[in-house]
Motif scaffolding. Structure first.
Motif, PDB file in Angstrom:
ATOM      1  N   GLU A 159       0.833  -1.202   0.000  1.00 54.00           N
ATOM      2  CA  GLU A 159       0.000   0.000   0.000  1.00 54.00           C
ATOM      3  C   GLU A 159       0.866   1.251   0.000  1.00 54.00           C
ATOM      4  O   GLU A 159       0.622   2.197  -0.763  1.00 54.00           O
ATOM      5  N   LYS A 160       1.886   1.278   0.877  1.00 54.71           N
ATOM      6  CA  LYS A 160       2.769   2.440   0.935  1.00 54.71           C
ATOM      7  C   LYS A 160       3.569   2.592  -0.351  1.00 54.71           C
ATOM      8  O   LYS A 160       3.707   3.686  -0.908  1.00 54.71           O
ATOM      9  N   LEU A 161       4.109   1.465  -0.835  1.00 58.74           N
ATOM     10  CA  LEU A 161       4.920   1.508  -2.046  1.00 58.74           C
ATOM     11  C   LEU A 161       4.110   2.000  -3.236  1.00 58.74           C
ATOM     12  O   LEU A 161       4.565   2.875  -3.989  1.00 58.74           O
ATOM     13  N   ASN A 162       2.909   1.480  -3.388  1.00 60.46           N
ATOM     14  CA  ASN A 162       2.062   1.906  -4.499  1.00 60.46           C
ATOM     15  C   ASN A 162       1.685   3.384  -4.372  1.00 60.46           C
ATOM     16  O   ASN A 162       1.663   4.115  -5.363  1.00 60.46           O
ATOM     17  N   GLY A 163       1.397   3.812  -3.139  1.00 55.33           N
ATOM     18  CA  GLY A 163       1.059   5.211  -2.928  1.00 55.33           C
ATOM     19  C   GLY A 163       2.181   6.148  -3.333  1.00 55.33           C
ATOM     20  O   GLY A 163       1.944   7.175  -3.998  1.00 55.33           O
ATOM     21  N   PHE A 164       3.418   5.794  -2.968  1.00 55.21           N
ATOM     22  CA  PHE A 164       4.564   6.627  -3.332  1.00 55.21           C
ATOM     23  C   PHE A 164       4.811   6.584  -4.842  1.00 55.21           C
ATOM     24  O   PHE A 164       5.166   7.595  -5.447  1.00 55.21           O
ATOM     25  N   CYS A 165       4.618   5.408  -5.459  1.00 54.60           N
ATOM     26  CA  CYS A 165       4.801   5.302  -6.914  1.00 54.60           C
ATOM     27  C   CYS A 165       3.809   6.191  -7.652  1.00 54.60           C
ATOM     28  O   CYS A 165       4.156   6.813  -8.664  1.00 54.60           O
ATOM     29  N   CYS A 166       2.594   6.247  -7.150  1.00 51.31           N
ATOM     30  CA  CYS A 166       1.580   7.109  -7.773  1.00 51.31           C
ATOM     31  C   CYS A 166       2.000   8.573  -7.708  1.00 51.31           C
ATOM     32  O   CYS A 166       1.834   9.323  -8.670  1.00 51.31           O
ATOM     33  N   LYS A 171       0.673   9.394 -11.516  1.00 50.44           N
ATOM     34  CA  LYS A 171      -0.298   8.548 -12.211  1.00 50.44           C
ATOM     35  C   LYS A 171      -0.986   7.642 -11.192  1.00 50.44           C
ATOM     36  O   LYS A 171      -0.317   6.959 -10.426  1.00 50.44           O
ATOM     37  N   LYS A 172      -2.310   7.653 -11.190  1.00 47.83           N
ATOM     38  CA  LYS A 172      -3.057   6.828 -10.258  1.00 47.83           C
ATOM     39  C   LYS A 172      -3.105   5.391 -10.747  1.00 47.83           C
ATOM     40  O   LYS A 172      -3.416   5.128 -11.892  1.00 47.83           O
ATOM     41  N   GLN A 173      -2.759   4.468  -9.871  1.00 48.88           N
ATOM     42  CA  GLN A 173      -2.822   3.058 -10.219  1.00 48.88           C
ATOM     43  C   GLN A 173      -3.059   2.234  -8.966  1.00 48.88           C
ATOM     44  O   GLN A 173      -2.899   2.727  -7.852  1.00 48.88           O
ATOM     45  N   THR A 174      -3.455   0.973  -9.151  1.00 52.46           N
ATOM     46  CA  THR A 174      -3.752   0.107  -8.012  1.00 52.46           C
ATOM     47  C   THR A 174      -2.516  -0.689  -7.620  1.00 52.46           C
ATOM     48  O   THR A 174      -1.518  -0.747  -8.347  1.00 52.46           O
ATOM     49  N   VAL A 175      -2.600  -1.331  -6.456  1.00 48.20           N
ATOM     50  CA  VAL A 175      -1.508  -2.194  -5.997  1.00 48.20           C
ATOM     51  C   VAL A 175      -1.269  -3.312  -7.010  1.00 48.20           C
ATOM     52  O   VAL A 175      -0.127  -3.660  -7.320  1.00 48.20           O
ATOM     53  N   ARG A 176      -2.345  -3.872  -7.521  1.00 47.48           N
ATOM     54  CA  ARG A 176      -2.192  -4.959  -8.496  1.00 47.48           C
ATOM     55  C   ARG A 176      -1.440  -4.482  -9.733  1.00 47.48           C
ATOM     56  O   ARG A 176      -0.587  -5.204 -10.279  1.00 47.48           O
ATOM     57  N   THR A 177      -1.732  -3.272 -10.201  1.00 49.36           N
ATOM     58  CA  THR A 177      -1.030  -2.738 -11.372  1.00 49.36           C
ATOM     59  C   THR A 177       0.462  -2.623 -11.099  1.00 49.36           C
ATOM     60  O   THR A 177       1.289  -2.969 -11.947  1.00 49.36           O
ATOM     61  N   THR A 178       0.816  -2.143  -9.909  1.00 47.41           N
ATOM     62  CA  THR A 178       2.229  -2.016  -9.527  1.00 47.41           C
ATOM     63  C   THR A 178       2.895  -3.377  -9.445  1.00 47.41           C
ATOM     64  O   THR A 178       4.013  -3.567  -9.926  1.00 47.41           O
ATOM     65  N   LYS A 179       2.211  -4.346  -8.847  1.00 47.55           N
ATOM     66  CA  LYS A 179       2.764  -5.699  -8.744  1.00 47.55           C
ATOM     67  C   LYS A 179       3.026  -6.291 -10.127  1.00 47.55           C
ATOM     68  O   LYS A 179       4.097  -6.843 -10.388  1.00 47.55           O
ATOM     69  N   ASP A 180       2.039  -6.179 -11.018  1.00 45.23           N
ATOM     70  CA  ASP A 180       2.174  -6.743 -12.360  1.00 45.23           C
ATOM     71  C   ASP A 180       3.279  -6.038 -13.146  1.00 45.23           C
ATOM     72  O   ASP A 180       4.014  -6.673 -13.915  1.00 45.23           O
ATOM     73  N   TRP A 181       3.390  -4.721 -12.964  1.00 49.70           N
ATOM     74  CA  TRP A 181       4.442  -3.949 -13.639  1.00 49.70           C
ATOM     75  C   TRP A 181       5.818  -4.425 -13.191  1.00 49.70           C
ATOM     76  O   TRP A 181       6.708  -4.664 -14.024  1.00 49.70           O
ATOM     77  N   MET A 182       6.005  -4.600 -11.877  1.00 57.34           N
ATOM     78  CA  MET A 182       7.287  -5.074 -11.363  1.00 57.34           C
ATOM     79  C   MET A 182       7.598  -6.475 -11.855  1.00 57.34           C
ATOM     80  O   MET A 182       8.719  -6.777 -12.278  1.00 57.34           O
TER      81      MET A 182
END
Length: 225
Positions: A159-166, A171-182
């Motif tokens: 949650e924190k990692l995705n929030g900082f990435c956004c 760019k707004k994205q979900t945790v799942r989007t970040t996981k799949d991107w990585m």
């Protein structure tokens, strides 16, 4: 439970589908993609959403190949020779640069994998990765990941990692989007590193294969970053 032809039990299949369908629904809700117009009962509409999501996930199955436990332990990532490991280590930074032509995307990926593997990030390192990042955001990241956060739960970390990435990418994205991107870029890099090794790596690996790949990738990250 009976194993399917890909080496996964019925229980593994059910849990995999449940996790992915649930993540897809959450993504639709978070990104405001649900388009309920009140032309039917909401329960009927929501059932159709779940059914379509489930069909989409099942359609992915034939496109991926999985290694059962005996396969990847016998032809195994742990058996990669020392020479091949050293070559992988030496080329690691170059492979990341090749994978990411955009410096901002490259910096975000390095940031993500360091956080995921629980590196302690100094402020100077963050400034080097994100030179144009606002001081307030750098301070927030430092407070979250600039000390030993090994006891942080995976859920909180994502949650924190995705929030900082956004915030970093605006760019707004979900945790799942970040996981799949990585995972996608991790597998691309591993595919280059293990190109002479008899293993098929799908774009988004899952299950036992994914755990084996992640363990191997973690070793390299800790050696070279």
């Amino acid at each position: 439970y009976l194993n399917d032809k890909n080496g996964r039990s019925d229980q593994d299949m059910f849990l995999w589908l449940l996790e992915n369908v649930n993540a897809r629904l959450i993504e639709k809700i978070v990104l405001g993609k649900l388009n309920f117009k009140g032309q039917s009962l909401f329960s009927v509409y929501f059932y159709r959403i779940i059914k379509n999501a489930l069909i989409d996930e099942i359609r992915k199955l034939p496109k991926e190949k999985y290694l059962n436990q005996d396969h990847y332990q016998n032809a195994n990532l742990k058996d990669v020779s020392s020479a091949q490991r050293n070559a992988s280590y030496n080329n690691f930074s170059q492979l990341i640069s090749t994978e990411f032509q955009d410096k901002r995307e490259r910096a975000k990926f390095i940031f993500c994998i360091k956080v995921f593997y629980r590196f302690v990030l100094s402020r100077s390192e963050l400034v080097k990765l994100f030179p144009n990042c606002p001081n307030k955001l750098l301070t927030e990241i430092s407070q979250a990941f600039g000390k030993n956060y090994s006891l942080m739960s995976k859920g909180d970390l994502w949650e924190k990692l995705n929030g900082f990435c956004c915030q970093i990418s605006l760019k707004k994205q979900t945790v799942r989007t970040t996981k799949d991107w990585m995972k996608k870029h991790r597998n691309n890099i591993l595919r280059c590193m293990l190109q002479n090794y008899p293993i098929y790596i799908p774009e988004l690996s899952t299950g036992k294969l994914d755990r084996a790949l992640d363990e191997y990738f973690e070793q390299i990250v800790h050696q070279r970053l």
